[in-house]
Scaffold this active site. Structure first.
Site, PDB file in Angstrom:
ATOM      1  N   HIS A   1       0.410  -3.351  15.051  1.00 26.28           N
ATOM      2  CA  HIS A   1       0.959  -2.207  14.307  1.00 26.28           C
ATOM      3  C   HIS A   1       1.110  -1.053  15.283  1.00 26.28           C
ATOM      4  CE1 HIS A   1       2.000   0.673  11.309  1.00 26.28           C
ATOM      5  NE2 HIS A   1       1.767  -0.161  10.310  1.00 26.28           N
TER       6      HIS A   1
ATOM      7  N   LYS B   1       0.809  -1.221   0.000  1.00 28.92           N
ATOM      8  CA  LYS B   1       0.000   0.000   0.000  1.00 28.92           C
ATOM      9  C   LYS B   1       0.843   1.273   0.000  1.00 28.92           C
ATOM     10  CE  LYS B   1      -1.887  -1.424   3.903  1.00 28.92           C
ATOM     11  NZ  LYS B   1      -1.049  -2.466   4.534  1.00 28.92           N
TER      12      LYS B   1
ATOM     13  N   GLU C   1       6.473  -5.811   8.561  1.00 26.11           N
ATOM     14  CA  GLU C   1       5.745  -5.319   7.386  1.00 26.11           C
ATOM     15  C   GLU C   1       6.074  -3.859   7.110  1.00 26.11           C
ATOM     16  OE1 GLU C   1       1.606  -5.923   8.249  1.00 26.11           O
ATOM     17  OE2 GLU C   1       1.796  -8.097   8.348  1.00 26.11           O
TER      18      GLU C   1
HETATM   19  C1  LIG Z   1      -1.411  -4.080   8.254  1.00 29.21           C
HETATM   20  C2  LIG Z   1      -0.366  -3.089   7.897  1.00 29.21           C
HETATM   21  N1  LIG Z   1       0.906  -3.494   7.794  1.00 29.21           N
HETATM   22  C3  LIG Z   1       1.898  -2.643   7.447  1.00 29.21           C
HETATM   23  C4  LIG Z   1       1.631  -1.330   7.181  1.00 29.21           C
HETATM   24  C5  LIG Z   1       2.772  -0.435   6.786  1.00 29.21           C
HETATM   25  O1  LIG Z   1       3.017   0.525   7.730  1.00 29.21           O
HETATM   26  P1  LIG Z   1       4.236   1.536   7.564  1.00 29.21           P
HETATM   27  O2  LIG Z   1       4.158   2.117   6.214  1.00 29.21           O
HETATM   28  O3  LIG Z   1       4.032   2.517   8.645  1.00 29.21           O
HETATM   29  O4  LIG Z   1       5.489   0.746   7.758  1.00 29.21           O
HETATM   30  C6  LIG Z   1       0.322  -0.830   7.302  1.00 29.21           C
HETATM   31  C7  LIG Z   1       0.016   0.579   7.046  1.00 29.21           C
HETATM   32  O5  LIG Z   1      -1.096   1.041   7.081  1.00 29.21           O
HETATM   33  C8  LIG Z   1      -0.719  -1.741   7.666  1.00 29.21           C
HETATM   34  O6  LIG Z   1      -1.989  -1.345   7.760  1.00 29.21           O
END
Ligand SMILES: Cc1ncc(COP(=O)(O)O)c(C=O)c1O
Length: 394
Positions: free
Chosen positions: A198, A70, A273
């Site tokens: 998270h 994402k 992640e």
């Molecule tokens: C389930 C999950 N994992 C990982 C991420 C990635 O987070 P970040 O970009 O803060 O590392 C997100 C971000 O919304 C998330 O919802």
């Protein structure tokens, strides 16, 4: 709080702004001159993406990163990460198709969006995805019916204090939810094989990982007592990049996490992640001033991209370092996007040179994450252009 990082070892072209940006501004300008079509643009350097993947791995050698698609789903970014041995975290069938289209095997893909439509679970299951996050009793029923052999990992609620983009308040099983989920999983003979959390995105408070990891360890024990076999610890995302505020380094976060992991059984698998960390400082977002205005004595400048055109995260106060190509006295400006919506105001009292005029470019530094990924064509404005460069080979 842990210490801020020493500057990353990375070749930077001369110039004050480059010290604040993972991709040299000279290369950004070169790329724009060659490939820019006049729209707002994100210039992203896959050499820096590869470097970030290596740096993450070095900071946490026992943690396998799964990139959160994402954050920036550009195919060339995904390919660069796959080349570094990174796995992937997805939230939808479209992200699944994208990751599979670059040849990533299903075993390397985690489905971490805790609530999915029935047909999305069927779609992923048919393509071999094994790991799915859950955080409520209701979702368990879908797996019992559709994929009883799924490996489920339980997302628990945790503190997001000190994160610039908190994610708490939506997902994550609370203390009172955990036992009912475990009981229902046992009743349905489902494999709750891990725990995740998270800490909030752009998390500048490393203590969040300590608290969350300890809570996860307690949940591991509860799962084991219930006769389940937890074997995956997923540390989620949240790893920050240097924007305008003091930020702990990935190395400092890795040291803290390493201390906590020492308390776990050695045979568990530990993954993370990271989204933002992998891509944010590999990207520079370039917007253009389409007009300036004086309203009630306040200076405004309007850009061709605002909250709806890529700078979405400013809506909740995320601040970027900016570079403007004028050296006038820095005065407070309100910065707005081009749309009619009054929510489309990115910054208030942002210091920028007083002599900026229509047509000027503004460079938004370390903006490779959640910019183009969140952009829309609201009000008929074009999506930003994405220009991918490789400063190692170009
Ligand atoms: C389930 C999950 N994992 C990982 C991420 C990635 O987070 P970040 O970009 O803060 O590392 C997100 C971000 O919304 C998330 O919802």
């Amino acid at each position: 709080m842990l210490q801020a990082s020493p500057a990353a070892q990375w070749p930077a072209a001369p110039g004050e702004a480059d010290a604040r940006c993972g991709v040299p501004l000279a290369r950004v300008k070169q790329a724009l001159a060659r490939f820019g079509d006049g729209r707002p643009a994100l210039v992203i350097d896959v050499a820096r993406v590869r470097y970030n993947a290596r740096r993450f791995a070095a900071a946490m050698p026992s943690v396998r990163p799964h990139y959160a698609v994402k954050a920036n789903s550009d195919r060339r970014v995904l390919q660069a990460l796959a080349q570094q041995g990174v796995g992937f975290e997805i939230a939808s069938s479209t992200e699944l198709d994208l990751v599979r289209s670059i040849g990533v095997p299903a075993a390397e893909i985690l489905y971490s969006n805790p609530v999915r439509a029935t047909d999305a679970i069927e779609y992923a299951a048919r393509r071999g995805v094994e790991w799915y996050a859950i955080d409520c009793v209701q979702e368990l029923g879908k797996f019992a019916a559709l994929k009883p052999d799924a490996k489920l990992y339980l997302r628990i609620e945790t503190s997001n204090e000190g994160s610039d983009w908190p994610l708490s308040g939506k997902f994550g099983a609370g203390e009172a939810d955990i036992d009912p989920i475990i009981e229902e999983a046992v009743r349905l003979k489902l494999d709750v094989a891990g725990v995740t959390f998270h800490v909030g995105s752009q998390c500048r408070n490393p203590e969040n990982w300590r608290t969350a990891t300890r809570s996860a360890r307690a949940v591991f024990e509860r799962l084991t007592r219930a006769g389940l076999r937890p074997r995956l610890l997923d540390l989620g995302g949240g790893y920050p990049v240097q924007l305008t505020e003091a930020t702990p380094s990935i190395e400092a976060i890795g040291t803290l996490i390493g201390q906590e992991l020492a308390q776990f059984n050695r045979d568990i698998e530990v993954i993370a992640e990271p989204g933002r960390f992998m891509v944010a400082d590999a990207g520079c977002f370039v917007a253009h001033v389409i007009g300036t205005a004086l309203r009630h004595g306040q200076r405004w400048m309007h850009w061709d991209a605002g909250v709806f055109g890529g700078l979405f995260e400013t809506i909740d106060g995320l601040r970027y370092n900016l570079h403007a190509e004028r050296d006038g006295v820095r005065v407070p400006w309100y910065v707005a996007g081009p749309t009619c919506d009054s929510v489309d105001v990115c910054m208030r009292d942002q210091l920028l040179p007083e002599n900026i005029v229509e047509g000027d470019s503004i460079y938004v530094l370390n903006a490779g994450a959640y910019t183009t990924a969140c952009a829309s064509q609201f009000n008929g404005f074009a999506l930003p252009q994405v220009i991918v460069i490789d400063t190692r080979t170009d």
